[in-house]
Design an enzyme around this catalytic site. Structure first.
Site, short mmCIF file in Angstrom:
data_model
loop_
_atom_site.label_atom_id
_atom_site.label_comp_id
_atom_site.label_asym_id
_atom_site.label_seq_id
_atom_site.Cartn_x
_atom_site.Cartn_y
_atom_site.Cartn_z
N ASN A 35 -3.04 5.98 -1.70
CA ASN A 35 -3.04 6.10 -0.24
C ASN A 35 -2.48 7.44 0.26
OD1 ASN A 35 -4.38 3.80 0.65
ND2 ASN A 35 -2.62 2.55 0.01
N GLU A 48 -3.28 0.02 -9.44
CA GLU A 48 -2.29 1.10 -9.53
C GLU A 48 -0.95 0.42 -9.86
OE1 GLU A 48 -1.76 3.07 -5.71
OE2 GLU A 48 -1.68 5.04 -6.67
N SER A 66 0.82 -1.21 0.00
CA SER A 66 0.00 0.00 0.00
C SER A 66 0.85 1.26 0.00
CB SER A 66 -0.87 0.04 1.26
OG SER A 66 -1.74 -1.06 1.30
N1 CAA Z 1 -16.74 -11.03 -3.56
C1 CAA Z 1 -17.97 -11.20 -4.05
N2 CAA Z 1 -19.03 -10.45 -3.64
C2 CAA Z 1 -18.78 -9.51 -2.69
C3 CAA Z 1 -17.50 -9.29 -2.14
C4 CAA Z 1 -16.46 -10.10 -2.61
N3 CAA Z 1 -15.21 -9.98 -2.14
N4 CAA Z 1 -17.58 -8.29 -1.23
C5 CAA Z 1 -18.87 -7.89 -1.20
N5 CAA Z 1 -19.60 -8.63 -2.08
C6 CAA Z 1 -21.01 -8.55 -2.38
C7 CAA Z 1 -21.86 -8.30 -1.15
O1 CAA Z 1 -22.05 -9.51 -0.45
C8 CAA Z 1 -23.13 -7.77 -1.77
O2 CAA Z 1 -23.95 -8.85 -2.15
P1 CAA Z 1 -25.58 -8.76 -2.10
O3 CAA Z 1 -25.92 -7.73 -3.12
O4 CAA Z 1 -26.01 -10.11 -2.49
O5 CAA Z 1 -25.90 -8.37 -0.71
C9 CAA Z 1 -22.64 -7.08 -3.03
O6 CAA Z 1 -21.27 -7.45 -3.21
C10 CAA Z 1 -22.71 -5.59 -3.02
O7 CAA Z 1 -22.41 -5.09 -1.78
P2 CAA Z 1 -23.18 -3.87 -1.18
O8 CAA Z 1 -24.57 -3.81 -1.72
O9 CAA Z 1 -22.96 -3.88 0.29
O10 CAA Z 1 -22.40 -2.60 -1.65
P3 CAA Z 1 -22.08 -1.98 -3.05
O11 CAA Z 1 -22.56 -2.74 -4.23
O12 CAA Z 1 -22.51 -0.61 -2.99
O13 CAA Z 1 -20.49 -2.02 -3.10
C11 CAA Z 1 -18.30 -2.05 -2.39
C12 CAA Z 1 -19.66 -2.75 -2.30
C13 CAA Z 1 -17.80 -2.12 -3.82
C14 CAA Z 1 -17.34 -2.80 -1.48
C15 CAA Z 1 -18.50 -0.57 -1.95
O14 CAA Z 1 -19.00 -0.53 -0.64
C16 CAA Z 1 -17.23 0.23 -2.03
O15 CAA Z 1 -16.82 0.64 -3.09
N6 CAA Z 1 -16.59 0.49 -0.86
C17 CAA Z 1 -15.35 1.24 -0.82
C18 CAA Z 1 -14.22 0.31 -1.16
C19 CAA Z 1 -12.91 1.03 -1.23
O16 CAA Z 1 -12.79 2.22 -1.06
N7 CAA Z 1 -11.85 0.25 -1.49
C20 CAA Z 1 -10.54 0.75 -1.53
C21 CAA Z 1 -9.92 0.59 -0.17
S1 CAA Z 1 -8.29 1.26 -0.14
C22 CAA Z 1 -7.36 0.07 -0.86
O17 CAA Z 1 -7.80 -0.98 -1.23
C23 CAA Z 1 -5.92 0.38 -1.03
C24 CAA Z 1 -5.05 0.21 0.15
O18 CAA Z 1 -3.84 0.06 -0.11
C25 CAA Z 1 -5.49 0.23 1.55
P1 NAD Z 2 -3.95 -9.71 5.82
O1 NAD Z 2 -3.50 -9.53 7.23
O2 NAD Z 2 -5.39 -9.98 5.54
O3 NAD Z 2 -3.12 -10.91 5.13
C1 NAD Z 2 -1.74 -11.04 5.14
C2 NAD Z 2 -1.41 -12.51 4.96
O4 NAD Z 2 0.01 -12.64 4.73
C3 NAD Z 2 -1.75 -13.37 6.18
O5 NAD Z 2 -2.49 -14.50 5.77
C4 NAD Z 2 -0.37 -13.76 6.74
O6 NAD Z 2 -0.35 -15.04 7.33
C5 NAD Z 2 0.47 -13.74 5.47
N1 NAD Z 2 1.91 -13.58 5.73
C6 NAD Z 2 2.51 -12.76 6.62
N2 NAD Z 2 3.85 -12.88 6.52
C7 NAD Z 2 4.09 -13.79 5.54
C8 NAD Z 2 5.26 -14.33 4.96
N3 NAD Z 2 6.48 -13.97 5.37
N4 NAD Z 2 5.14 -15.24 3.96
C9 NAD Z 2 3.90 -15.62 3.51
N5 NAD Z 2 2.76 -15.12 4.04
C10 NAD Z 2 2.85 -14.23 5.04
O7 NAD Z 2 -3.45 -8.42 5.03
P2 NAD Z 2 -4.04 -7.77 3.69
O8 NAD Z 2 -5.07 -6.78 4.07
O9 NAD Z 2 -4.35 -8.87 2.74
O10 NAD Z 2 -2.77 -6.94 3.18
C11 NAD Z 2 -1.71 -7.56 2.49
C12 NAD Z 2 -0.90 -6.51 1.75
O11 NAD Z 2 -1.78 -5.84 0.80
C13 NAD Z 2 -0.29 -5.42 2.61
O12 NAD Z 2 0.93 -5.03 2.04
C14 NAD Z 2 -1.32 -4.30 2.50
O13 NAD Z 2 -0.77 -3.04 2.74
C15 NAD Z 2 -1.74 -4.44 1.05
N6 NAD Z 2 -3.07 -3.91 0.73
C16 NAD Z 2 -4.07 -3.99 1.63
C17 NAD Z 2 -5.32 -3.49 1.29
C18 NAD Z 2 -6.47 -3.58 2.25
O14 NAD Z 2 -7.47 -2.90 2.05
N7 NAD Z 2 -6.41 -4.37 3.29
C19 NAD Z 2 -5.54 -2.92 0.04
C20 NAD Z 2 -4.47 -2.87 -0.89
C21 NAD Z 2 -3.23 -3.36 -0.51
#
Ligand code: CAA
Ligand code: NAD
Length: 278
Positions: free
Chosen positions: A186, A148, A115
């Site tokens: 992020n 990305e 991330s």
């Molecule tokens: N696989 C299959 N189906 C899934 C699922 C998955 N992994 N996750 C959810 N669903 C299903 C739900 O069960 C739901 O099914 P039903 O319609 O049968 O109830 C359906 O998808 C739709 O869910 P919702 O009606 O609750 O919501 P939605 O259609 O409006 O969208 C969402 C769901 C796409 C997750 C939406 O809530 C969303 O866009 N949320 C924001 C997500 C976001 O911002 N993601 C980025 C996070 S940051 C990141 O990823 C980067 C990082 O490095 C941290």
């Molecule tokens: P998570 O905690 O759900 O899963 C991580 C997994 O990696 C666990 O099953 C753990 O057992 C395994 N693991 C840890 N150390 C390991 C090793 N040395 N060898 C093999 N497996 C190992 O975490 P996550 O949310 O899936 O995040 C994983 C990565 O993806 C991170 O770098 C995170 O920043 C990135 N990411 C997360 C998100 C999010 O929304 N959670 C979105 C985009 C990217």
């Protein structure tokens, strides 16, 4: 294509699933059988849901049959592309890439789903910086459109091309960026989530009201606290620390409440408790 995934958590499982949906042969590794079993169960649930909605080209069993699970890194020797999705910790990821660099065939590409951690540093650890790249999927992987694509300092044009085409074959939209802390996604998203947590700490409003205001007022699909719980508060803290350290500005300082919740083991959805109870 032999597609490898390291880490069977919420991201690794999702990446493996979407790769298998695209017809690739997928190998997933984690450190314990219990984590592999949990990852497999999550994939099965997601495939069933997509099948029910008519959004899967193949039967769930056929897709699942393309995924193999292992605890052995040696099994990745013949992989064409390996995407790492383990814990967001630079030292742990660098150690993994040092090992993988000696295992995967020389033509294989190594990618990180990190991330925020510098792609160039992980590329150096891998010993093959031209064939190293950031391939950053969004959560939940089966539903989100973006990948990305982050080029490290020495990533070759050929590597960027192959990874971009692979993301397209997976039905995603790849968008390019360069290697800066938090990349684009992020650097912009996380300070908003951190600020929402700061609002909880300062008593500006209750969590439900903060989320409601951002959902109804800005048309965000999830409120920021729901989203932080969904991402994982440990991951949010790690990303904020990278932004704070890497960009050197106190506007990226992690909220003390975020730090305290992670110290207490309240990691959001994955631990059953964060800003909400699951
Ligand atoms: N696989 C299959 N189906 C899934 C699922 C998955 N992994 N996750 C959810 N669903 C299903 C739900 O069960 C739901 O099914 P039903 O319609 O049968 O109830 C359906 O998808 C739709 O869910 P919702 O009606 O609750 O919501 P939605 O259609 O409006 O969208 C969402 C769901 C796409 C997750 C939406 O809530 C969303 O866009 N949320 C924001 C997500 C976001 O911002 N993601 C980025 C996070 S940051 C990141 O990823 C980067 C990082 O490095 C941290
Ligand atoms: P998570 O905690 O759900 O899963 C991580 C997994 O990696 C666990 O099953 C753990 O057992 C395994 N693991 C840890 N150390 C390991 C090793 N040395 N060898 C093999 N497996 C190992 O975490 P996550 O949310 O899936 O995040 C994983 C990565 O993806 C991170 O770098 C995170 O920043 C990135 N990411 C997360 C998100 C999010 O929304 N959670 C979105 C985009 C990217």
């Amino acid at each position: 294509m032999n597609f490898g995934v390291i880490g069977a958590g919420q991201m690794g499982g999702g990446i493996a699933q979407v790769a298998a949906q695209s017809g690739f042969d997928v190998l997933v590794q984690d450190v314990q059988q219990a984590f592999l079993d949990r990852g497999r169960a999550t994939i099965e649930k997601s495939l069933a849901k997509l099948h029910e909605k008519g959004r899967l080209a193949d039967a769930p069993d056929v897709v699942l049959g393309r995924i193999r699970f292992t605890m052995e890194l040696q099994d990745f020797a013949d992989s064409d592309l390996v995407v790492e999705a383990i814990v967001e910790n630079e030292a742990v990821k660098a150690e993994l890439f040092r090992t993988l660099g000696g295992i995967v065939k020389p033509s294989g590409i190594l990618a990180s789903n990190t991330s925020s951690i510098p792609i160039t540093a992980l590329a150096s650890a891998s010993g093959r910086p031209e064939r190293f790249i950031g391939m950053h999927f969004m959560n939940p992987v089966p539903l989100m459109q973006l990948v990305e694509v982050i080029r490290g300092y020495q990533t070759s044009d050929e590597t960027a091309r192959i990874v971009t085409e692979t993301a397209e074959q997976m039905g995603k939209t790849p968008l390019p960026c360069n290697d800066f802390p938090g990349f684009v996604s992020n650097r912009i998203l996380m300070p908003m989530l951190n600020e929402a947590i700061q609002c909880v700490m300062e008593g500006v409003a209750e969590p439900e009201a903060i989320d409601g205001i951002m959902k109804l007022g800005m048309n965000h699909p999830m409120g920021p606290l729901t989203l932080a719980d969904f991402i994982g508060l440990d991951t949010c803290l790690s990303i904020m620390e990278v932004l704070h350290r890497g960009l050197g500005d106190d506007k990226y300082r992690p909220s003390p409440l975020l730090r305290k919740m992670v110290q207490a083991g309240l990691l959001g959805r994955k631990s059953g408790q964060g800003f909400y109870t699951y």
